[in-house]
Design a protein around this motif. Structure first.
Motif, PDB file in Angstrom:
ATOM      1  N   GLU A   1       5.369  -6.276   0.161  1.00  0.00           N
ATOM      2  CA  GLU A   1       4.297  -7.151   0.631  1.00  0.00           C
ATOM      3  C   GLU A   1       3.152  -7.182  -0.383  1.00  0.00           C
ATOM      4  OE1 GLU A   1       1.912  -6.502   4.459  1.00  0.00           O
ATOM      5  OE2 GLU A   1       3.956  -6.964   5.136  1.00  0.00           O
ATOM      6  N   GLU A   2       2.739  -5.994  -0.832  1.00  0.00           N
ATOM      7  CA  GLU A   2       1.651  -5.898  -1.803  1.00  0.00           C
ATOM      8  C   GLU A   2       2.011  -6.532  -3.137  1.00  0.00           C
ATOM      9  OE1 GLU A   2       0.704  -1.739  -1.972  1.00  0.00           O
ATOM     10  OE2 GLU A   2      -0.221  -1.756   0.020  1.00  0.00           O
ATOM     11  N   LEU A   3       3.289  -6.481  -3.496  1.00  0.00           N
ATOM     12  CA  LEU A   3       3.745  -7.053  -4.764  1.00  0.00           C
ATOM     13  C   LEU A   3       4.081  -8.540  -4.642  1.00  0.00           C
ATOM     14  CD1 LEU A   3       6.045  -4.090  -5.806  1.00  0.00           C
ATOM     15  CD2 LEU A   3       3.860  -4.703  -6.860  1.00  0.00           C
ATOM     16  N   GLY A   4       4.000  -9.071  -3.438  1.00  0.00           N
ATOM     17  CA  GLY A   4       4.301 -10.486  -3.231  1.00  0.00           C
ATOM     18  C   GLY A   4       5.774 -10.818  -3.339  1.00  0.00           C
TER      19      GLY A   4
ATOM     20  N   LYS B   1       4.318 -14.167  -7.212  1.00  0.00           N
ATOM     21  CA  LYS B   1       3.671 -13.625  -8.409  1.00  0.00           C
ATOM     22  C   LYS B   1       4.347 -14.215  -9.639  1.00  0.00           C
ATOM     23  CE  LYS B   1       1.174 -10.614  -6.101  1.00  0.00           C
ATOM     24  NZ  LYS B   1      -0.209 -10.820  -5.866  1.00  0.00           N
TER      25      LYS B   1
ATOM     26  N   PRO C   1       4.965   4.423  -0.736  1.00  0.00           N
ATOM     27  CA  PRO C   1       4.745   3.613   0.476  1.00  0.00           C
ATOM     28  C   PRO C   1       6.081   3.130   1.020  1.00  0.00           C
ATOM     29  CG  PRO C   1       4.367   2.288  -1.471  1.00  0.00           C
ATOM     30  CD  PRO C   1       4.605   3.702  -1.941  1.00  0.00           C
TER      31      PRO C   1
ATOM     32  N   LYS D   1       6.062  -2.404   2.860  1.00  0.00           N
ATOM     33  CA  LYS D   1       4.646  -2.512   2.494  1.00  0.00           C
ATOM     34  C   LYS D   1       4.492  -2.736   0.989  1.00  0.00           C
ATOM     35  CE  LYS D   1       0.340   0.183   3.128  1.00  0.00           C
ATOM     36  NZ  LYS D   1      -0.576  -0.789   2.829  1.00  0.00           N
ATOM     37  N   ALA D   2       5.272  -2.015   0.191  1.00  0.00           N
ATOM     38  CA  ALA D   2       5.208  -2.168  -1.263  1.00  0.00           C
ATOM     39  C   ALA D   2       5.598  -3.586  -1.676  1.00  0.00           C
ATOM     40  CB  ALA D   2       6.122  -1.151  -1.946  1.00  0.00           C
TER      41      ALA D   2
ATOM     42  N   GLU E   1       7.647   3.657  -6.446  1.00  0.00           N
ATOM     43  CA  GLU E   1       6.237   3.272  -6.394  1.00  0.00           C
ATOM     44  C   GLU E   1       5.367   4.501  -6.154  1.00  0.00           C
ATOM     45  OE1 GLU E   1       4.617   0.403  -6.977  1.00  0.00           O
ATOM     46  OE2 GLU E   1       6.508  -0.588  -7.442  1.00  0.00           O
TER      47      GLU E   1
END
Length: 112
Positions: A100-103, A9, A93, A97-98, A89
């Motif tokens: 991963e979602e944030l890259g 990101k 989560p 996982k958090a 967050e």
């Protein structure tokens, strides 16, 4: 807290995510990044403690194994960063996982 990470990101989004992660680390005080970083002797000791607790139960071995697996998962949630619920967050989560979602990919952390 010092967090070593890589991100796909933008710098601003990655920095914001890293700050939130640092706040989580200060609050949750994980000792290891993920379960594979936990020393084998510590895991073995925890298994022995769990086995001792269940020594008197008359449960079948396969049920005992499932119970121990669940208890070890809980053990890892207490000491491994990637297994913890993210305290900063929304929706709490799992940290893994958090990230991963944030890259973000965390390579390490250190409480200073």
């Amino acid at each position: 807290v010092e967090v070593e990470f890589s991100s796909d990101k933008g710098k601003e989004a990655a920095t914001d995510a890293a700050k939130k992660l640092a706040m989580h680390i200060v609050a949750a005080k994980p000792q290891y990044l993920n379960p594979s970083d936990v020393p084998d002797d510590l895991v073995q000791k925890e298994k022995e403690i769990l086995m001792e607790k269940m020594a008197g139960s008359k449960k079948p071995p396969e049920i005992m194994e499932k119970i121990i697996t669940g208890q070890l998962r809980k053990f890892y949630e207490g000491i491994c960063l990637t297994e913890q619920a993210h305290m900063v967050e929304e929706g709490n989560p799992k940290v893994e996982k958090a990230l991963e979602e944030l890259g973000l990919e965390v390579k390490g952390f250190r409480l200073i």
